[in-house]
Write a protein that holds these residues in place. Structure first.
Motif, PDB file in Angstrom:
ATOM      1  N   ARG A 121       0.828  -1.204   0.000  1.00 39.14           N
ATOM      2  CA  ARG A 121       0.000   0.000   0.000  1.00 39.14           C
ATOM      3  C   ARG A 121       0.861   1.252   0.000  1.00 39.14           C
ATOM      4  O   ARG A 121       0.541   2.236  -0.678  1.00 39.14           O
ATOM      5  CB  ARG A 121      -0.932  -0.007   1.213  1.00 39.14           C
ATOM      6  N   GLN A 122       1.976   1.208   0.714  1.00 38.71           N
ATOM      7  CA  GLN A 122       2.861   2.372   0.759  1.00 38.71           C
ATOM      8  C   GLN A 122       3.421   2.688  -0.622  1.00 38.71           C
ATOM      9  O   GLN A 122       3.510   3.860  -1.021  1.00 38.71           O
ATOM     10  CB  GLN A 122       4.006   2.109   1.747  1.00 38.71           C
ATOM     11  N   VAL A 123       3.786   1.656  -1.369  1.00 35.55           N
ATOM     12  CA  VAL A 123       4.295   1.866  -2.736  1.00 35.55           C
ATOM     13  C   VAL A 123       3.226   2.524  -3.601  1.00 35.55           C
ATOM     14  O   VAL A 123       3.496   3.480  -4.341  1.00 35.55           O
ATOM     15  CB  VAL A 123       4.747   0.529  -3.354  1.00 35.55           C
ATOM     16  N   LEU A 124       1.994   2.020  -3.516  1.00 36.28           N
ATOM     17  CA  LEU A 124       0.906   2.575  -4.306  1.00 36.28           C
ATOM     18  C   LEU A 124       0.584   4.011  -3.895  1.00 36.28           C
ATOM     19  O   LEU A 124       0.281   4.860  -4.746  1.00 36.28           O
ATOM     20  CB  LEU A 124      -0.343   1.702  -4.172  1.00 36.28           C
ATOM     21  N   GLN A 125       0.671   4.303  -2.608  1.00 40.58           N
ATOM     22  CA  GLN A 125       0.410   5.667  -2.152  1.00 40.58           C
ATOM     23  C   GLN A 125       1.462   6.629  -2.693  1.00 40.58           C
ATOM     24  O   GLN A 125       1.138   7.761  -3.083  1.00 40.58           O
ATOM     25  CB  GLN A 125       0.356   5.713  -0.624  1.00 40.58           C
ATOM     26  N   GLU A 126       2.706   6.190  -2.719  1.00 38.56           N
ATOM     27  CA  GLU A 126       3.763   7.048  -3.284  1.00 38.56           C
ATOM     28  C   GLU A 126       3.529   7.258  -4.778  1.00 38.56           C
ATOM     29  O   GLU A 126       3.720   8.361  -5.305  1.00 38.56           O
ATOM     30  CB  GLU A 126       5.143   6.412  -3.036  1.00 38.56           C
ATOM     31  N   GLN A 127       3.114   6.194  -5.483  1.00 36.38           N
ATOM     32  CA  GLN A 127       2.800   6.337  -6.909  1.00 36.38           C
ATOM     33  C   GLN A 127       1.629   7.298  -7.102  1.00 36.38           C
ATOM     34  O   GLN A 127       1.626   8.099  -8.058  1.00 36.38           O
ATOM     35  CB  GLN A 127       2.455   4.977  -7.514  1.00 36.38           C
ATOM     36  N   LEU A 128       0.656   7.220  -6.211  1.00 36.96           N
ATOM     37  CA  LEU A 128      -0.526   8.078  -6.314  1.00 36.96           C
ATOM     38  C   LEU A 128      -0.153   9.547  -6.154  1.00 36.96           C
ATOM     39  O   LEU A 128      -0.637  10.408  -6.900  1.00 36.96           O
ATOM     40  CB  LEU A 128      -1.548   7.664  -5.259  1.00 36.96           C
ATOM     41  N   ILE A 129       0.712   9.846  -5.214  1.00 36.26           N
ATOM     42  CA  ILE A 129       1.172  11.230  -5.020  1.00 36.26           C
ATOM     43  C   ILE A 129       1.854  11.736  -6.281  1.00 36.26           C
ATOM     44  O   ILE A 129       1.565  12.839  -6.773  1.00 36.26           O
ATOM     45  CB  ILE A 129       2.130  11.310  -3.815  1.00 36.26           C
ATOM     46  N   ASP A 130       2.761  10.927  -6.832  1.00 33.95           N
ATOM     47  CA  ASP A 130       3.495  11.350  -8.030  1.00 33.95           C
ATOM     48  C   ASP A 130       2.563  11.510  -9.226  1.00 33.95           C
ATOM     49  O   ASP A 130       2.728  12.445 -10.030  1.00 33.95           O
ATOM     50  CB  ASP A 130       4.593  10.330  -8.361  1.00 33.95           C
ATOM     51  N   LEU A 131       1.591  10.617  -9.347  1.00 30.88           N
ATOM     52  CA  LEU A 131       0.638  10.684 -10.465  1.00 30.88           C
ATOM     53  C   LEU A 131      -0.144  11.996 -10.418  1.00 30.88           C
ATOM     54  O   LEU A 131      -0.266  12.700 -11.435  1.00 30.88           O
ATOM     55  CB  LEU A 131      -0.293   9.480 -10.385  1.00 30.88           C
TER      56      LEU A 131
END
Length: 402
Positions: A121-131
């Motif tokens: 989930r942490q990886v996806l949250q970081e991707q979400l911020i960058d997106l």
């Protein structure tokens, strides 16, 4: 009380699906037919976008995430063989919205699948911020709003980082454009379509809500997140995204009207005051009959065109970017080439490195599955006949093509 057709009452119970069947799920021959229809539409040249829209609108929507990854780009005219590169951490540097986006994303843990490991989930949250920050940096005219991340996370979970970025960019510059103005004026304008629909359908309900002075703010989070923030079931969210991606930008408002009309008896049984009515309406029941509400929203859209609603005083002086550009957006989407053609063009470009160097990095594509699509395009009707035969003994066969 105006409007045609019998009204669904909030106190009634929807028909229960057969045992083992989820509400809105297609089984048997209807599912096979829909899969084949989608396959044929994707292989048409140009792509039969209207057929894909029909599949997204009809019962069950697009059925699976594998199909959504094929069809959502076509609904938004996104070339999956020419995707932008993954957003990098550089987008965070000195961005005015970084802190707010990070706070919102960190609070969105319930939007991720239950049981997901914290590190995933942490990886996806970081991707979400960058997106999100990538879109905002690429389009300075767009302004972040709280709730935007609810839409972005749905696209990320279904389509991945690169395709999700391309889909979000199209949505942000079209369907969501009014929500991303520097002020709330355009968002209020969209909300103002709700009460005229209710007035035309049920004058009794409309007048009750006016007396209660409840306004339309209860529906704000519904619209700006496409209901992603208020629904706990991810399959229900995806069904609505199929619907909204295939529809006019105002359909989330018509769907809100369908919900309020569905709950009319509950509303009229409330105390006629703002706190009571607002509390009732702002809490969406999780067991709503989504398929019948989608059908009703489409009926409302046909029965009460937005052009007629806009003649009312509260709507006629504001110009909506989302509404104004939708016709051109639909026209552009109707001229797309099928993936087999786009893939061939990309392969030809790759054979000429000098020219390819001028283009954005292409998205990763599953070559084996793409080859199947290419074979189907070459064989035409014969391939489709074989596919139909295969479906008789292997219902999930066509899913493998996606």
């Amino acid at each position: 009380m105006s409007g045609g057709g019998p009204r669904q009452r909030g106190g009634g119970s929807a028909e229960r699906p057969p045992p083992g069947r989820r509400r809105g799920e297609l089984l048997g021959s209807k599912r096979k037919q829909k899969l084949l229809l989608i396959h044929q539409a994707l292989m048409s040249d140009p792509v039969a976008v209207e057929t894909l829209r029909g599949a997204a609108l009809s019962e069950g929507g697009l059925l699976t995430d594998e199909i959504r990854r094929k069809v959502w780009p076509k609904l938004l005219s996104v070339n999956v063989y020419n995707l932008p590169p993954k957003p990098g951490r550089a987008v965070r540097r000195n961005h005015k919205d970084y802190t707010q986006v990070q706070l919102d994303v960190n609070r969105s843990t319930r939007r991720f699948p239950q049981g997901m490991r914290p590190e995933q989930r942490q990886v996806l949250q970081e991707q979400l911020i960058d997106l999100i920050l990538h879109i905002l940096r690429a389009h300075p005219e767009l302004h972040y709003y709280q709730g935007y991340h609810d839409i972005a996370v749905t696209l990320l979970l279904v389509a991945g980082e690169r395709m999700g970025s391309a889909l979000l960019e199209k949505l942000s510059t079209h369907h969501l454009r009014d929500f991303m103005d520097p002020t709330m004026d355009s968002t209020k304008h969209i909300l103002n379509y709700l009460m005229p629909i209710l007035q035309r359908e049920s004058l009794c309900l409309h007048d009750f809500m006016l007396r209660a002075e409840v306004g339309t703010i209860f529906a704000l989070s519904w619209l700006i997140t496409w209901y992603g923030h208020v629904l706990t079931s991810f399959p229900h969210v995806l069904r609505l995204y199929d619907f909204f991606l295939a529809s006019h930008p105002l359909l989330p408002v018509y769907f809100a009207a369908a919900i309020v009309l569905h709950r009319e008896e509950e509303v009229l049984a409330c105390d006629c005051d703002m706190p009571s009515v607002h509390q009732l309406l702002s809490q969406i029941p999780q067991n709503l009959p989504y398929e019948s509400l989608i059908s009703r929203a489409l009926q409302l859209f046909q029965r009460h065109p937005h052009t007629e609603l806009a003649k009312q005083a509260a709507l006629q002086h504001h110009k909506s970017i989302s509404i104004g550009t939708f016709t051109a957006f639909q026209l552009a989407a109707s001229r797309q080439r099928p993936d087999s053609v786009l893939r061939s063009q990309k392969q030809q470009d790759s054979a000429h490195p000098e020219a390819a160097a001028l283009l954005p990095t292409a998205g990763h594509s599953p070559l084996v599955k793409a080859a199947v699509w290419g074979i189907s395009a070459t064989l035409g009707a014969a391939a489709l006949a074989v596919t139909q035969t295969a479906l008789e003994w292997a219902p999930e066969f066509l899913l493998q093509l996606f």
